[in-house]
Enzyme design. Sequence first.
Site, PDB file in Angstrom:
ATOM      1  N   LEU A  54      10.240  -9.165   2.759  1.00  0.00           N
ATOM      2  CA  LEU A  54       9.958  -9.178   4.187  1.00  0.00           C
ATOM      3  C   LEU A  54      10.964  -8.361   4.991  1.00  0.00           C
ATOM      4  O   LEU A  54      10.747  -8.119   6.180  1.00  0.00           O
ATOM      5  CB  LEU A  54       9.973 -10.619   4.710  1.00  0.00           C
ATOM      6  CG  LEU A  54       9.212 -11.669   3.891  1.00  0.00           C
ATOM      7  CD1 LEU A  54       9.324 -13.038   4.552  1.00  0.00           C
ATOM      8  CD2 LEU A  54       7.753 -11.275   3.714  1.00  0.00           C
ATOM      9  N   TYR A 104       8.652   5.018  12.430  1.00  0.00           N
ATOM     10  CA  TYR A 104       8.462   3.684  11.861  1.00  0.00           C
ATOM     11  C   TYR A 104       7.274   3.664  10.912  1.00  0.00           C
ATOM     12  O   TYR A 104       7.379   3.193   9.763  1.00  0.00           O
ATOM     13  CB  TYR A 104       8.256   2.661  12.977  1.00  0.00           C
ATOM     14  CG  TYR A 104       7.967   1.267  12.493  1.00  0.00           C
ATOM     15  CD1 TYR A 104       8.919   0.535  11.771  1.00  0.00           C
ATOM     16  CD2 TYR A 104       6.734   0.662  12.747  1.00  0.00           C
ATOM     17  CE1 TYR A 104       8.649  -0.745  11.328  1.00  0.00           C
ATOM     18  CE2 TYR A 104       6.459  -0.631  12.301  1.00  0.00           C
ATOM     19  CZ  TYR A 104       7.426  -1.328  11.600  1.00  0.00           C
ATOM     20  OH  TYR A 104       7.162  -2.604  11.152  1.00  0.00           O
TER      21      TYR A 104
END
Length: 371
Positions: A54, A104
């Site tokens: 994560l 990103y």
Amino acid sequence: MKTVLVTGAGGFIGKNLCATLEQRKDIEILRYGRNNTREELADYTARADFVFHLAGVNRPRNVEDFDKGNRGFTEELLELLEISGKKAPVVITSSIQAVLDNHYGVSKKAAEDAVFEWSRRNGTPVYVYRLPNVFGKWCRPNYNSVVATFCHNIAHGLPVQINNPATEITLVYVDDVVAELIAAMDGLAHIGDDGFCYVPRTFKVTLQKLADTIYSFAESRKNLVMPNFEGDFERFLYATYTSYLPEDGFGYELEMKHDNRGWLAEFIKSRQFGQIFISRTKPGITRGNHWHHTKIEKFLVVEGEAVIKFKKIGTDEVLEYKVSGEQLKVIDIPAGYTHSITNVGTTDVITLFWANEIFNPDKPDTYYLEV
């Protein structure tokens, strides 16, 4: 016992995932975060039977850190897993922005490619989730979540900024994300035809509707009118909103209407289920002596002793029910019966009332008639 590695364990999704995994007796959690070392990561990968990856970067100081924190760290993790030789399956949380041509998105796409390539090379299962905007408790406000920012600011009496009210966003609730990630670990992942995994339930809402709904939550502490929780989104959003209340502001006072009988206060109102109110009645005092065409109520004495009397309109027969806080008993108040409640004890009576509609002073549906 299954040993599970969670990278990004201190982040929003990581904290929620770990809190859920802690409830299972068959799981040992290895938490990896910003303060852990590479040596610890190597130890964890050698011990892990399953990996929830994560960790990632979404708001770095330098654009170069996007690639380092997303692709670079993912490849480092995979290298350590390969060295361990355990072939632990990997879940990785990516983003719907992985299809976009920005720093990103490109870095998240590179991390996805690395995971898929590693799976092909090692024959190890991987589960790649391109998540939309995730909302829920413990998300950092004024960072990269509009829900967290709106909830925090509105709960603290701060303004929110909406550039385009009609902008529609896709949201997914963190509990649904956690449930899906654990399902993947248990071999029950939802996998699309494109090879990417997904959370089955998402919600679409405009920014203006989102803000208006959260503002209504804040207003409910003043007007006592609760939102409609028939839809899951409103229920999840309300749970999220309350988690951003200031810690010195969890409580709010109710208006208590005092008179010679005692006092009465409204507690909760809802356009779906009516309203709840509570009263304190002194010994020897009677409340009520009225009837309704359509409005119905329930009385519950929780402290003291009382007698509730009924008389059907147009008849002389009086019915009596004795109630007390020693043995809780709900009394239904039918339409067309005038009714009263009298404190017959030596201490005050506390009564909880429910009505099936919010009181409307313009149409009270309340008619005086002694029992």
